[in-house]
Design a protein around this motif. Sequence first.
Motif, PDB file in Angstrom:
ATOM      1  N   GLY A  72       0.729  -1.206   0.085  1.00 42.23           N
ATOM      2  CA  GLY A  72      -0.028  -0.030   0.025  1.00 42.23           C
ATOM      3  C   GLY A  72       0.801   1.159  -0.089  1.00 42.23           C
ATOM      4  N   LEU A  73       0.224   2.474   0.323  1.00 40.21           N
ATOM      5  CA  LEU A  73       0.899   3.784   0.277  1.00 40.21           C
ATOM      6  C   LEU A  73       1.851   3.802   1.595  1.00 40.21           C
ATOM      7  N   VAL A  74       2.963   4.032   1.524  1.00 38.34           N
ATOM      8  CA  VAL A  74       3.878   4.314   2.594  1.00 38.34           C
ATOM      9  C   VAL A  74       3.850   5.758   3.048  1.00 38.34           C
ATOM     10  N   VAL A  75       3.526   6.097   4.231  1.00 40.85           N
ATOM     11  CA  VAL A  75       3.361   7.452   4.760  1.00 40.85           C
ATOM     12  C   VAL A  75       4.095   7.897   5.986  1.00 40.85           C
ATOM     13  N   VAL A  76       5.167   8.973   5.837  1.00 41.90           N
ATOM     14  CA  VAL A  76       6.179   9.229   6.991  1.00 41.90           C
ATOM     15  C   VAL A  76       5.823  10.743   7.294  1.00 41.90           C
ATOM     16  N   PRO A  77       5.399  11.023   8.486  1.00 36.64           N
ATOM     17  CA  PRO A  77       5.336  12.519   8.812  1.00 36.64           C
ATOM     18  C   PRO A  77       6.918  13.122   8.878  1.00 36.64           C
ATOM     19  N   VAL A  78       7.016  14.177   8.278  1.00 36.41           N
ATOM     20  CA  VAL A  78       8.350  14.723   8.287  1.00 36.41           C
ATOM     21  C   VAL A  78       8.318  16.253   8.328  1.00 36.41           C
ATOM     22  N   VAL A  79       9.383  16.856   8.982  1.00 38.59           N
ATOM     23  CA  VAL A  79       9.697  18.226   8.901  1.00 38.59           C
ATOM     24  C   VAL A  79      10.869  18.732   8.121  1.00 38.59           C
ATOM     25  N   LEU A  80      10.711  19.826   7.559  1.00 39.06           N
ATOM     26  CA  LEU A  80      11.614  20.461   6.677  1.00 39.06           C
ATOM     27  C   LEU A  80      12.972  20.771   7.371  1.00 39.06           C
ATOM     28  N   ARG A  81      14.247  20.107   7.210  1.00 41.26           N
ATOM     29  CA  ARG A  81      15.254  20.322   7.888  1.00 41.26           C
ATOM     30  C   ARG A  81      16.039  21.655   7.241  1.00 41.26           C
ATOM     31  N   GLU A  82      16.285  21.622   6.029  1.00 39.08           N
ATOM     32  CA  GLU A  82      16.815  22.696   5.241  1.00 39.08           C
ATOM     33  C   GLU A  82      16.476  22.716   3.646  1.00 39.08           C
ATOM     34  N   ARG A  83      16.485  23.772   3.234  1.00 42.28           N
ATOM     35  CA  ARG A  83      16.386  23.946   1.758  1.00 42.28           C
ATOM     36  C   ARG A  83      17.643  24.079   1.064  1.00 42.28           C
ATOM     37  N   VAL A  84      18.184  23.330  -0.116  1.00 42.77           N
ATOM     38  CA  VAL A  84      19.113  23.635  -0.564  1.00 42.77           C
ATOM     39  C   VAL A  84      19.138  24.202  -1.991  1.00 42.77           C
ATOM     40  N   ARG A  85      19.899  25.156  -2.505  1.00 43.31           N
ATOM     41  CA  ARG A  85      19.518  25.990  -3.620  1.00 43.31           C
ATOM     42  C   ARG A  85      20.542  25.721  -4.511  1.00 43.31           C
ATOM     43  N   ASP A  86      21.720  25.297  -4.353  1.00 46.33           N
ATOM     44  CA  ASP A  86      22.835  24.928  -5.359  1.00 46.33           C
ATOM     45  C   ASP A  86      22.576  23.567  -6.172  1.00 46.33           C
ATOM     46  N   GLY A  87      22.593  23.753  -7.607  1.00 46.05           N
ATOM     47  CA  GLY A  87      22.500  22.544  -8.437  1.00 46.05           C
ATOM     48  C   GLY A  87      20.855  22.408  -8.198  1.00 46.05           C
ATOM     49  N   ILE A  88      20.445  21.034  -7.976  1.00 43.72           N
ATOM     50  CA  ILE A  88      19.150  20.732  -8.112  1.00 43.72           C
ATOM     51  C   ILE A  88      18.500  21.261  -6.605  1.00 43.72           C
ATOM     52  N   PRO A  89      17.460  22.212  -6.663  1.00 41.10           N
ATOM     53  CA  PRO A  89      16.964  22.457  -5.588  1.00 41.10           C
ATOM     54  C   PRO A  89      16.407  21.395  -4.598  1.00 41.10           C
ATOM     55  N   LEU A  90      16.631  21.344  -3.396  1.00 36.92           N
ATOM     56  CA  LEU A  90      16.405  20.119  -2.778  1.00 36.92           C
ATOM     57  C   LEU A  90      15.579  20.667  -1.529  1.00 36.92           C
ATOM     58  N   TRP A  91      14.813  19.756  -0.944  1.00 36.56           N
ATOM     59  CA  TRP A  91      14.369  19.909   0.522  1.00 36.56           C
ATOM     60  C   TRP A  91      14.872  18.664   1.139  1.00 36.56           C
ATOM     61  N   TRP A  92      15.734  18.937   2.195  1.00 38.35           N
ATOM     62  CA  TRP A  92      16.200  17.870   3.050  1.00 38.35           C
ATOM     63  C   TRP A  92      14.778  17.683   4.039  1.00 38.35           C
TER      64      TRP A  92
END
Length: 248
Positions: A72-92
């Motif tokens: 089934g659908l795997v669901v994990v509650p998360v919080v944003l640790r940091e935003r990375v803007r270099d290269g591919i913009p990412l959310w950790w």
Amino acid sequence: MTRRPRHDGTWPALGARALVGAPGEAPRATRVEDVDDDGGAVAVAVPRALAGELEPPQPGDAFELSWPGPRGLVVVPVVLRERVRDGIPLWWLEPSGPTAVDQRRSYVRAEVSAPFPVRVALDWELPERGAAAGELQDLSEGGLRVHLRGAGADDCPEGAGVGVRLTVVDVVAGDGTSASAAGADSPGAAVDVDEHELFGTVLRSGRLADSPDVVEAVVQLHEGPAGSRQGDALRRLVFAWQRRARQR
């Protein structure tokens, strides 16, 4: 130091498609780009901004990350640790609670029982933008099964977040009730067209062995900001089809 609830370190594979959404908003398609060495955080590609969204999220903001698994659908509650803007913009993202599997087995389900085929259009953004159309086979509040045909059908990707548009054509009597049993020639009957805009994840997609020109896709639906109203509308539709099937 705040201790977060224990997480088992399970994340989707690198490059896997996933969904991320804040409480009260429709989840958005993303892709897993990295996992830290101890599995305590995952980096995902920044999803497309919502209409009217002016400010980016801030560290500590809450989200849910989800992806299709074998049960089934795997669901994990998360919080944003940091935003990375270099290269591919990412959310950790860091887990803020335990992993859960959402199988949606408690929903009422019905095979399609309508005087005209119920048309379904699917649109997705990742890994590349695409679309496909076909006919609905069965529906519940939590998911649907559709047969896709023609251009784009083979490209419908498992694990992708999809926009779903259902077009339901019915025959309605003059008093507003379904007249499909009596037919379009019943007095005062008219054709009614109703559309439902949904969002979900493709759990399974593949060609049918006995119908090689048909791609069958199973989509798990997710509630958006207006999820309760949409859930009520889908529930009424499913119950109406169940009643119509019993009257045959």
